[in-house]
Design a protein around this motif. Structure first.
Motif, PDB file in Angstrom:
ATOM      1  N   GLU A  15       0.828  -1.209   0.000  1.00 16.32           N
ATOM      2  CA  GLU A  15       0.000   0.000   0.000  1.00 16.32           C
ATOM      3  C   GLU A  15       0.862   1.259   0.000  1.00 16.32           C
ATOM      4  OE1 GLU A  15      -2.171  -3.456   1.496  1.00 16.32           O
ATOM      5  OE2 GLU A  15      -0.289  -2.539   2.145  1.00 16.32           O
ATOM      6  N   ALA A  16       1.988   1.215   0.722  1.00 22.82           N
ATOM      7  CA  ALA A  16       2.869   2.380   0.793  1.00 22.82           C
ATOM      8  C   ALA A  16       3.516   2.672  -0.561  1.00 22.82           C
ATOM      9  CB  ALA A  16       3.940   2.169   1.862  1.00 22.82           C
ATOM     10  N   LEU A  17       3.909   1.616  -1.276  1.00 20.63           N
ATOM     11  CA  LEU A  17       4.492   1.817  -2.600  1.00 20.63           C
ATOM     12  C   LEU A  17       3.453   2.349  -3.587  1.00 20.63           C
ATOM     13  CD1 LEU A  17       6.914   0.272  -1.395  1.00 20.63           C
ATOM     14  CD2 LEU A  17       7.029  -1.024  -3.539  1.00 20.63           C
ATOM     15  N   SER A 141       6.368  10.576   0.732  1.00 24.74           N
ATOM     16  CA  SER A 141       5.755   9.249   0.716  1.00 24.74           C
ATOM     17  C   SER A 141       4.562   9.262   1.671  1.00 24.74           C
ATOM     18  CB  SER A 141       6.774   8.191   1.153  1.00 24.74           C
ATOM     19  OG  SER A 141       6.145   6.946   1.343  1.00 24.74           O
ATOM     20  N   PRO A 142       3.333   9.268   1.160  1.00 24.03           N
ATOM     21  CA  PRO A 142       2.157   9.496   2.010  1.00 24.03           C
ATOM     22  C   PRO A 142       1.928   8.433   3.074  1.00 24.03           C
ATOM     23  CG  PRO A 142       1.615   9.760  -0.317  1.00 24.03           C
ATOM     24  CD  PRO A 142       2.962   9.130  -0.256  1.00 24.03           C
ATOM     25  N   THR A 152      11.058   0.411   8.050  1.00 27.02           N
ATOM     26  CA  THR A 152      10.724  -0.732   7.191  1.00 27.02           C
ATOM     27  C   THR A 152       9.961  -0.230   5.961  1.00 27.02           C
ATOM     28  OG1 THR A 152       8.762  -1.208   8.576  1.00 27.02           O
ATOM     29  CG2 THR A 152      10.791  -2.444   9.031  1.00 27.02           C
ATOM     30  N   LYS A 153       8.654   0.018   6.111  1.00 26.77           N
ATOM     31  CA  LYS A 153       7.908   0.472   4.935  1.00 26.77           C
ATOM     32  C   LYS A 153       8.317   1.871   4.515  1.00 26.77           C
ATOM     33  CE  LYS A 153       3.731   2.368   7.151  1.00 26.77           C
ATOM     34  NZ  LYS A 153       2.256   2.409   7.098  1.00 26.77           N
ATOM     35  N   TYR A 160      11.646   3.404  -3.337  1.00 22.92           N
ATOM     36  CA  TYR A 160      10.846   3.181  -4.539  1.00 22.92           C
ATOM     37  C   TYR A 160      10.443   4.507  -5.177  1.00 22.92           C
ATOM     38  CZ  TYR A 160       6.918   1.983  -7.515  1.00 22.92           C
ATOM     39  OH  TYR A 160       6.071   1.868  -8.591  1.00 22.92           O
ATOM     40  N   MET A 161      10.008   5.450  -4.366  1.00 20.54           N
ATOM     41  CA  MET A 161       9.513   6.716  -4.902  1.00 20.54           C
ATOM     42  C   MET A 161      10.605   7.487  -5.624  1.00 20.54           C
ATOM     43  SD  MET A 161       7.407   9.641  -2.829  1.00 20.54           S
ATOM     44  CE  MET A 161       6.237  10.689  -3.703  1.00 20.54           C
TER      45      MET A 161
END
Length: 348
Positions: A15-17, A141-142, A152-153, A160-161
């Motif tokens: 979800e974070a990505l 990163s929202p 971690t996330k 990734y962003m």
């Protein structure tokens, strides 16, 4: 309850990505103004701790995909040793990397170049209202925000962003590769959790070594730190081939050697892993796919995505090894949510 914060945060990476990818669509001008701006002679990514390891992945990706000069440095090198770290009389973009946006060293670094005509700053964070977010233009990163101390996330989503931003600036096939990663991350997280839980339950290691090359060297340093932070075991990380030049003397039965296998250097890297197996190590390979060249290993975790570039696959290597740190901590009876001596924000 031990681990109640860290476990769902590792699991929240898909979800974070996805949120980071959607946010990039709203920050297209940032990409054009900064990583896509060819006026800079050099781009310097800076961070502290995990954020420095992110910076290494970002810089390696930038150099390859954009073909321009980039480096990664600890934040302190900029405000304490700037002229030793970056050549004078160059037009530099300084990119601050900080989950909280409050790390003293990142802030001091950006403040130290304020007003210098040849330096421009920007950043990436998970907190838009942080000091970093207020002092310079940032990617945000929202869903990278975390309650646990260890990253971690946030690490995965910020890495990734920035890579996705670089991919878009490169105007080649890389943006589509980064979008494909979104469809793979969920399965990687699920499989990584069960694999690492079983690995920890079935084995007792007294030494842990992580190896990686290229963009994966930063990842190796990061997952090494995750295990150390969460479970307090002593672990080290090295460039894969560099490990053969002296450090391999520590390998013996009871040593876990974990290799983050690239496709670009696969044959050479697996030779190193096979050598460590001969010395008595338990060898764990994290790779796109098993093959005849991996049968010697004690454990192989497949992430697939062999059609993607090594750099685009980078964040797919993280969930398994973050879970490895988590379950090692749980087995040792310590709380990965609250590592001793550590705080989420480091200030000096």
């Amino acid at each position: 309850m031990r681990g109640q914060l860290t476990l769902p945060e590792i699991g929240g990476q898909p979800e974070a990505l996805a949120a980071a990818w959607e946010q990039l669509k709203r920050q297209e001008q940032w990409i054009k103004d900064y990583v896509g701006n060819v006026e800079f002679d050099e781009v310097v990514f800076i961070g502290s701790g995990s954020s420095y390891y992110q910076a290494q992945v970002m810089a390696a990706t930038f150099r390859l995909w954009l073909g321009r000069g980039a480096s990664a440095l600890p934040s302190s090198d900029i405000f304490l040793f700037r002229d030793q770290s970056v050549a004078r009389n160059r037009k530099v973009l300084l990119v601050g990397v900080s989950r909280s946006g409050e790390s003293s060293e990142v802030i001091l670094a950006l403040e130290s170049v304020a007003g210098l005509d040849s330096w421009t700053t920007c950043g990436i964070t998970c907190y838009e209202d942080s000091k970093l977010g207020r002092m310079t233009a940032c990617l945000v990163s929202p869903l990278g925000k975390e309650r646990s101390t260890v990253m971690t996330k946030s690490f995965s989503s910020m890495t990734y962003m920035m890579q996705a931003a670089i991919a878009i600036a490169a105007e080649g096939p890389y943006a589509s590769e980064m979008e494909k990663v979104l469809n793979l991350q969920g399965e990687i997280v699920r499989n990584g959790q069960s694999f690492s839980e079983s690995l920890v339950a079935e084995n007792d290691f007294n030494k842990y070594i992580y190896l990686g090359m290229g963009a994966y060297f930063g990842l190796a340093q990061e997952v090494c730190l995750k295990l150390k932070e969460m479970s307090y075991v002593w672990t080290e990380s090295y460039g894969t081939l560099e490990f053969r030049h002296g450090p391999k003397s520590v390998v013996e039965p009871g040593t876990l050697v974990c290799l983050l296998v690239s496709e670009q250097a696969r044959a050479y890297e697996l030779k190193v892993a096979e050598e460590m197996k001969e010395y008595g190590a338990f060898v764990l390979l994290v790779t796109t796919a098993k093959g005849e060249d991996t049968v010697f290993a004690d454990a192989v975790f497949e992430i697939g995505a062999g059609e993607l570039s090594d750099e685009a696959r980078a964040v797919l290597y993280l969930p398994l090894l973050q879970y490895l740190g988590f379950y090692t901590a749980m087995k040792r009876g310590v709380d990965p949510d609250q590592p001793r001596n550590l705080t989420q924000v480091v200030k000096i």
